[in-house]
Design an enzyme around this catalytic site. Structure first.
Site, PDB file in Angstrom:
ATOM      1  CB  SER A 148      -0.891   0.023   1.248  1.00 24.43           C
ATOM      2  OG  SER A 148      -1.547   1.270   1.400  1.00 24.43           O
ATOM      3  CE1 TYR A 161      -3.948  -2.649   5.197  1.00 24.23           C
ATOM      4  CE2 TYR A 161      -3.339  -0.443   4.463  1.00 24.23           C
ATOM      5  CZ  TYR A 161      -3.759  -1.728   4.185  1.00 24.23           C
ATOM      6  OH  TYR A 161      -3.983  -2.092   2.884  1.00 24.23           O
ATOM      7  CE  LYS A 165      -1.387  -4.245   3.156  1.00 20.11           C
ATOM      8  NZ  LYS A 165      -1.552  -5.528   2.444  1.00 20.11           N
TER       9      LYS A 165
END
Length: 257
Positions: A148, A161, A165
């Protein structure tokens, strides 16, 4: 030159591929000749996605197998079933990702942190290890994992998160170095904001639409179909000298990273 993108005779395994980006990538790989095995948690959704892809191809190139990509035992069974149905695996697309906590990184509960890191990082390592022997035996293969653009910057709500990533990109680079001598290429795909169910909370509002129209250089949000060509490129000989990379697919928002 057309043969650079030909995947005839190749077997591709994809996780989180019954809808959204994963499904679009599976459809593109199948359209270019690959036999694809797509997985997600629900068998009926897998079968529906496979049927749609087969109808578009006019032949049976897609198969659906339910699996929880965050569980090691499910991945072992998924890889074994893929080999049974389609043979050794040439292309791997690890598209699974979770975000179970919105808020400050300093306040995330341990259970949410551990689930995020296990699913987004460790489970992809499990999957890569399971598939690698097929590629080593053939002296070539391609793995790609969905990271991401959140990996490149801090966030007040999606910090862990993004951390996971970024760790996934680190995993990709290390596997690319370790398995490069065996002919295996390993890359990361870093989407910007894409119109998927997974990211709906981030784009389904007037403010997000306004940001897209005013701040994204291409003046639109991403669509799942934007990732089909990327998957074909990375899975085919067209990217034969590309490994260890984090490709941003973001409409230009992260062109400086």
């Amino acid at each position: 030159m057309r043969d650079l993108f030909d995947l005839t005779g190749k077997t591709a395994l994809l996780t989180a591929a019954s809808k959204g980006m994963g499904k679009a990538m599976a459809a593109a790989l199948a359209a270019h000749g690959a036999t694809v095995v797509l997985s997600s948690r629900k068998q009926d959704q897998c079968e529906a996605a496979a049927a749609e892809i087969n109808a578009a191809c006019g032949t049976t190139r897609a198969h659906g197998i339910a699996a929880n990509a965050g569980r090691h035992d499910d991945l072992v069974a998924l890889v074994a079933k893929t080999r049974e149905i389609a043979g050794p695996i040439d292309v791997l697309v690890g598209n699974t990702g979770v975000n179970v906590f919105y808020g400050l990184t300093s306040e995330i509960p341990d259970a949410a942190y551990e689930k995020t890191m296990q699913t987004n990082v460790q489970a992809n390592l499990w999957l890569a290890r399971l598939v690698a022997p097929d590629m080593i035996a053939r002296g070539k293969g391609s793995m790609m994992f969905t990271s991401s653009v959140g990996a490149f910057k801090p966030s007040p709500t999606l910090g862990v998160y993004g951390m996971s990533k970024l760790a996934l990109i680190g995993l990709v680079r290390n596997l690319a170095q370790e398995w490069g001598p065996s002919g295996i290429r390993v890359n990361a795909i870093c989407p910007g904001l894409v119109r998927t169910d997974f990211a709906k909370a981030l784009w389904d509002n007037p403010e997000a639409e306004e940001r897209a129209n005013s701040q994204i250089p291409l003046r639109r949000l991403g669509a799942p179909e934007d990732f089909g060509g990327v998957a074909v490129f990375l899975g085919s000989e067209a990217s034969g000298y590309v490994t260890g990379q984090a490709l941003t697919v973001c409409g230009g928002t992260n062109m400086w990273t």
